[in-house]
Design a protein around this motif. Structure first.
Motif, PDB file in Angstrom:
ATOM      1  N   GLU A  89      -8.134  25.572  80.951  1.00  0.00           N
ATOM      2  CA  GLU A  89      -8.252  25.346  79.499  1.00  0.00           C
ATOM      3  C   GLU A  89      -8.436  26.650  78.724  1.00  0.00           C
ATOM      4  OE1 GLU A  89     -11.065  22.242  81.478  1.00  0.00           O
ATOM      5  OE2 GLU A  89     -10.683  24.368  81.686  1.00  0.00           O
ATOM      6  N   CYS A  90      -8.818  27.695  79.401  1.00  0.00           N
ATOM      7  CA  CYS A  90      -9.166  28.971  78.767  1.00  0.00           C
ATOM      8  C   CYS A  90      -8.408  30.102  79.454  1.00  0.00           C
ATOM      9  CB  CYS A  90     -10.674  29.178  78.920  1.00  0.00           C
ATOM     10  SG  CYS A  90     -11.275  30.789  78.419  1.00  0.00           S
ATOM     11  N   LYS A  91      -7.768  30.937  78.634  1.00  0.00           N
ATOM     12  CA  LYS A  91      -7.083  32.122  79.165  1.00  0.00           C
ATOM     13  C   LYS A  91      -7.413  33.311  78.279  1.00  0.00           C
ATOM     14  CE  LYS A  91      -3.494  29.674  81.535  1.00  0.00           C
ATOM     15  NZ  LYS A  91      -2.279  29.849  82.249  1.00  0.00           N
ATOM     16  N   ILE A  92      -7.453  34.477  78.881  1.00  0.00           N
ATOM     17  CA  ILE A  92      -7.692  35.711  78.140  1.00  0.00           C
ATOM     18  C   ILE A  92      -6.383  36.125  77.485  1.00  0.00           C
ATOM     19  CG2 ILE A  92      -8.288  38.151  78.362  1.00  0.00           C
ATOM     20  CD1 ILE A  92     -10.219  37.277  80.632  1.00  0.00           C
ATOM     21  N   LEU A  93      -6.443  36.401  76.187  1.00  0.00           N
ATOM     22  CA  LEU A  93      -5.261  36.822  75.443  1.00  0.00           C
ATOM     23  C   LEU A  93      -5.158  38.339  75.520  1.00  0.00           C
ATOM     24  CD1 LEU A  93      -2.865  36.399  73.524  1.00  0.00           C
ATOM     25  CD2 LEU A  93      -4.500  36.396  71.632  1.00  0.00           C
ATOM     26  N   GLN A 135     -13.416  40.070  72.865  1.00  0.00           N
ATOM     27  CA  GLN A 135     -12.302  39.644  73.711  1.00  0.00           C
ATOM     28  C   GLN A 135     -11.622  38.465  73.036  1.00  0.00           C
ATOM     29  OE1 GLN A 135     -11.259  40.894  77.020  1.00  0.00           O
ATOM     30  NE2 GLN A 135      -9.560  39.812  76.098  1.00  0.00           N
ATOM     31  N   LYS A 136     -10.297  38.457  73.074  1.00  0.00           N
ATOM     32  CA  LYS A 136      -9.529  37.335  72.525  1.00  0.00           C
ATOM     33  C   LYS A 136      -9.208  36.372  73.656  1.00  0.00           C
ATOM     34  CE  LYS A 136      -7.352  40.040  68.896  1.00  0.00           C
ATOM     35  NZ  LYS A 136      -6.090  40.620  68.414  1.00  0.00           N
ATOM     36  N   TYR A 137      -9.307  35.082  73.335  1.00  0.00           N
ATOM     37  CA  TYR A 137      -9.020  34.019  74.292  1.00  0.00           C
ATOM     38  C   TYR A 137      -8.103  32.993  73.648  1.00  0.00           C
ATOM     39  CZ  TYR A 137     -13.199  35.736  76.680  1.00  0.00           C
ATOM     40  OH  TYR A 137     -14.129  36.511  77.312  1.00  0.00           O
ATOM     41  N   VAL A 138      -7.395  32.264  74.475  1.00  0.00           N
ATOM     42  CA  VAL A 138      -6.690  31.074  74.036  1.00  0.00           C
ATOM     43  C   VAL A 138      -7.394  29.912  74.724  1.00  0.00           C
ATOM     44  CG1 VAL A 138      -4.519  29.811  74.004  1.00  0.00           C
ATOM     45  CG2 VAL A 138      -4.515  32.292  73.724  1.00  0.00           C
ATOM     46  N   CYS A 180     -18.825  32.739  76.403  1.00  0.00           N
ATOM     47  CA  CYS A 180     -17.807  31.703  76.499  1.00  0.00           C
ATOM     48  C   CYS A 180     -17.160  31.501  75.135  1.00  0.00           C
ATOM     49  CB  CYS A 180     -18.432  30.393  76.973  1.00  0.00           C
ATOM     50  SG  CYS A 180     -17.259  29.017  77.015  1.00  0.00           S
ATOM     51  N   PRO A 181     -15.827  31.509  75.061  1.00  0.00           N
ATOM     52  CA  PRO A 181     -15.173  31.299  73.777  1.00  0.00           C
ATOM     53  C   PRO A 181     -15.242  29.849  73.306  1.00  0.00           C
ATOM     54  CG  PRO A 181     -13.551  31.449  75.510  1.00  0.00           C
ATOM     55  CD  PRO A 181     -14.878  31.756  76.139  1.00  0.00           C
ATOM     56  N   ASN A 182     -15.646  28.953  74.168  1.00  0.00           N
ATOM     57  CA  ASN A 182     -15.731  27.536  73.814  1.00  0.00           C
ATOM     58  C   ASN A 182     -17.115  27.151  73.307  1.00  0.00           C
ATOM     59  OD1 ASN A 182     -14.523  24.837  73.785  1.00  0.00           O
ATOM     60  ND2 ASN A 182     -15.956  24.399  75.437  1.00  0.00           N
ATOM     61  N   CYS A 183     -18.168  27.529  74.044  1.00  0.00           N
ATOM     62  CA  CYS A 183     -19.524  27.098  73.679  1.00  0.00           C
ATOM     63  C   CYS A 183     -20.453  28.247  73.284  1.00  0.00           C
ATOM     64  CB  CYS A 183     -20.144  26.303  74.825  1.00  0.00           C
ATOM     65  SG  CYS A 183     -20.578  27.301  76.271  1.00  0.00           S
ATOM     66  N   PRO A 204      -2.305  36.534  86.883  1.00  0.00           N
ATOM     67  CA  PRO A 204      -1.428  36.015  85.831  1.00  0.00           C
ATOM     68  C   PRO A 204      -1.768  34.590  85.408  1.00  0.00           C
ATOM     69  CG  PRO A 204      -0.248  36.215  87.905  1.00  0.00           C
ATOM     70  CD  PRO A 204      -1.591  36.834  88.105  1.00  0.00           C
ATOM     71  N   ASN A 205      -2.491  33.845  86.227  1.00  0.00           N
ATOM     72  CA  ASN A 205      -2.897  32.478  85.864  1.00  0.00           C
ATOM     73  C   ASN A 205      -4.026  32.459  84.843  1.00  0.00           C
ATOM     74  OD1 ASN A 205      -1.086  31.229  87.714  1.00  0.00           O
ATOM     75  ND2 ASN A 205      -2.496  31.782  89.367  1.00  0.00           N
ATOM     76  N   CYS A 206      -4.697  33.601  84.652  1.00  0.00           N
ATOM     77  CA  CYS A 206      -5.867  33.657  83.777  1.00  0.00           C
ATOM     78  C   CYS A 206      -5.598  34.319  82.442  1.00  0.00           C
ATOM     79  CB  CYS A 206      -7.001  34.399  84.479  1.00  0.00           C
ATOM     80  SG  CYS A 206      -7.607  33.541  85.934  1.00  0.00           S
ATOM     81  N   VAL A 207      -4.364  34.744  82.213  1.00  0.00           N
ATOM     82  CA  VAL A 207      -4.064  35.473  80.969  1.00  0.00           C
ATOM     83  C   VAL A 207      -2.846  34.877  80.261  1.00  0.00           C
ATOM     84  CG1 VAL A 207      -5.057  37.630  81.812  1.00  0.00           C
ATOM     85  CG2 VAL A 207      -2.604  37.203  82.059  1.00  0.00           C
TER      86      VAL A 207
END
Length: 173
Positions: free
Chosen positions: A133-137, A91-94, A107-110, A167-170
């Motif tokens: 701080e994290c959204k799914i791309l 999964q891609k995240y921003v 988790c894409p952060n830790c 829409p707040n999560c992507v």
């Protein structure tokens, strides 16, 4: 991992996975399968046996592990042997403006386990929040929930599983 390192590792993981498949289908592996069958027959019927090949990326500086491949064989109650795949899809995240690619239940952060992000929007390990701080791309029309259906910015409800994208999560890309 960033998208560039993910892409590099993906090529090797696919190659290794293909070679594991060739090995598991070979006559040489038949010896191991026979020994596995002997083992399972020596155990009580309630037990099964699994042989796995796991490939992890280890970040020595941050002391964390990210699994990239988990495959093997297992036995059924009947004693039949079947192939297992215990991988999560990438999964891609921003995260804070940077793109990260990790298995969807991490988790894409830790890099810690973080399943069910759509319901539990805070990582239990580092506290990063999905939608903040994290959204799914989302850079394709594939549903991030079921991976079978189609979604879009104009139609955020999956045509297969009926999952509705918040829409707040992507971030659409």
């Amino acid at each position: 991992m960033n998208p560039k390192s993910w892409q590099k590792s993906k090529e090797f993981i696919n190659l290794i996975s293909d070679n594991i498949t060739v090995l598991m289908e070979s006559s040489e592996f038949g010896v191991i399968q026979s020994q596995l069958m002997s083992l399972i027959q020596s155990l009580d019927k309630r037990y099964g046996v699994t042989i796995n090949c796991v490939i992890d990326v280890i970040d020595w500086e941050k002391e964390r592990i990210l699994p990239l491949l988990n495959t093997g064989i297992s036995t059924e109650e009947s004693g039949d042997v079947f192939r297992t795949w215990n991988d999560a899809l990438p999964q891609k995240y921003v995260v804070n403006g940077d793109i990260h690619v990790v298995p969807q239940d991490y988790c894409p952060n830790c890099w810690s386990d973080w399943g069910f992000k759509w319901k539990k929007r805070t990582c239990p390990e580092c506290g990063i929040k999905l939608g903040e701080e994290c959204k799914i791309l989302l850079d394709s029309d594939v549903c991030p929930h079921c991976k079978d259906g189609i979604i879009s910015m104009n139609n955020p409800v999956c045509d297969k599983c009926r999952f509705k994208i918040d829409p707040n999560c992507v971030v659409w890309g």
